[in-house]
Design a protein around this motif. Structure first.
Motif, mmCIF file in Angstrom:
data_model
loop_
_atom_site.group_PDB
_atom_site.id
_atom_site.type_symbol
_atom_site.label_atom_id
_atom_site.label_comp_id
_atom_site.label_asym_id
_atom_site.label_seq_id
_atom_site.Cartn_x
_atom_site.Cartn_y
_atom_site.Cartn_z
ATOM 1 N N ARG A 5 -23.587 8.432 35.551
ATOM 2 C CA ARG A 5 -22.786 8.522 34.318
ATOM 3 C C ARG A 5 -21.899 7.288 34.141
ATOM 4 O O ARG A 5 -21.784 6.750 33.043
ATOM 5 C CB ARG A 5 -21.937 9.792 34.350
ATOM 6 C CG ARG A 5 -21.190 10.042 33.066
ATOM 7 C CD ARG A 5 -20.562 11.442 33.081
ATOM 8 N NE ARG A 5 -19.934 11.713 31.816
ATOM 9 C CZ ARG A 5 -18.612 11.592 31.613
ATOM 10 N NH1 ARG A 5 -17.825 11.231 32.597
ATOM 11 N NH2 ARG A 5 -18.117 11.848 30.434
ATOM 12 N N LEU A 73 -26.781 9.541 28.244
ATOM 13 C CA LEU A 73 -25.438 10.103 28.410
ATOM 14 C C LEU A 73 -25.327 11.497 27.794
ATOM 15 O O LEU A 73 -24.673 12.381 28.351
ATOM 16 C CB LEU A 73 -24.398 9.174 27.789
ATOM 17 C CG LEU A 73 -23.941 8.025 28.662
ATOM 18 C CD1 LEU A 73 -23.099 7.047 27.860
ATOM 19 C CD2 LEU A 73 -23.162 8.540 29.849
ATOM 20 N N THR A 77 -24.485 14.886 29.917
ATOM 21 C CA THR A 77 -23.403 15.781 29.504
ATOM 22 C C THR A 77 -23.916 17.193 29.264
ATOM 23 O O THR A 77 -23.274 18.176 29.628
ATOM 24 C CB THR A 77 -22.731 15.227 28.240
ATOM 25 O OG1 THR A 77 -22.255 13.906 28.500
ATOM 26 C CG2 THR A 77 -21.569 16.095 27.803
ATOM 27 N N ARG A 78 -25.091 17.296 28.665
ATOM 28 C CA ARG A 78 -25.657 18.599 28.331
ATOM 29 C C ARG A 78 -25.994 19.413 29.578
ATOM 30 O O ARG A 78 -25.728 20.605 29.647
ATOM 31 C CB ARG A 78 -26.921 18.394 27.474
ATOM 32 C CG ARG A 78 -27.756 19.619 27.254
ATOM 33 C CD ARG A 78 -27.194 20.460 26.132
ATOM 34 N NE ARG A 78 -28.168 21.438 25.717
ATOM 35 C CZ ARG A 78 -28.067 22.736 26.015
ATOM 36 N NH1 ARG A 78 -27.046 23.167 26.704
ATOM 37 N NH2 ARG A 78 -28.971 23.585 25.589
ATOM 38 N N VAL A 82 -20.270 18.469 31.988
ATOM 39 C CA VAL A 82 -19.037 17.674 32.117
ATOM 40 C C VAL A 82 -18.613 17.186 30.761
ATOM 41 O O VAL A 82 -19.311 16.751 29.955
ATOM 42 C CB VAL A 82 -19.248 16.478 33.074
ATOM 43 C CG1 VAL A 82 -17.996 15.608 33.120
ATOM 44 C CG2 VAL A 82 -19.584 16.979 34.444
#
Length: 82
Positions: A5, A73, A77-78, A82
């Protein structure tokens, strides 16, 4: 996953800045905002067809890298929450 990330965020930031600079390097097509900032003045300095094509290719390639980093990204996130 945090390292991936962080790397993707750095890639996104660098490509965003470079993409902005490359877009500003393009020759204005007349009219619009490019004339407002001095783009209306015709200059033959570096106005080569080959240079313009290479600038287009680099801009498109960098745009694809930027888009891929946004998608990665979003997926991180999915699926990590986070």
């Amino acid at each position: 996953m945090d390292i991936l990330r962080a790397v993707m965020l750095v890639i996104l930031a660098v490509t965003s800045v470079l993409l902005t600079l490359l877009i500003l390097l393009h020759k204005g097509r007349g009219g619009g905002l490019s004339d407002m900032f001095g783009g209306g003045v015709t200059s033959n300095l570096g106005a080569s067809g080959v240079a313009e094509r290479n600038l287009n290719r680099i801009t498109v390639g960098l745009g694809l890298v930027w888009f891929a980093s946004v998608v990665v990204l979003g997926l991180i996130t999915r699926f990590t929450g986070v």
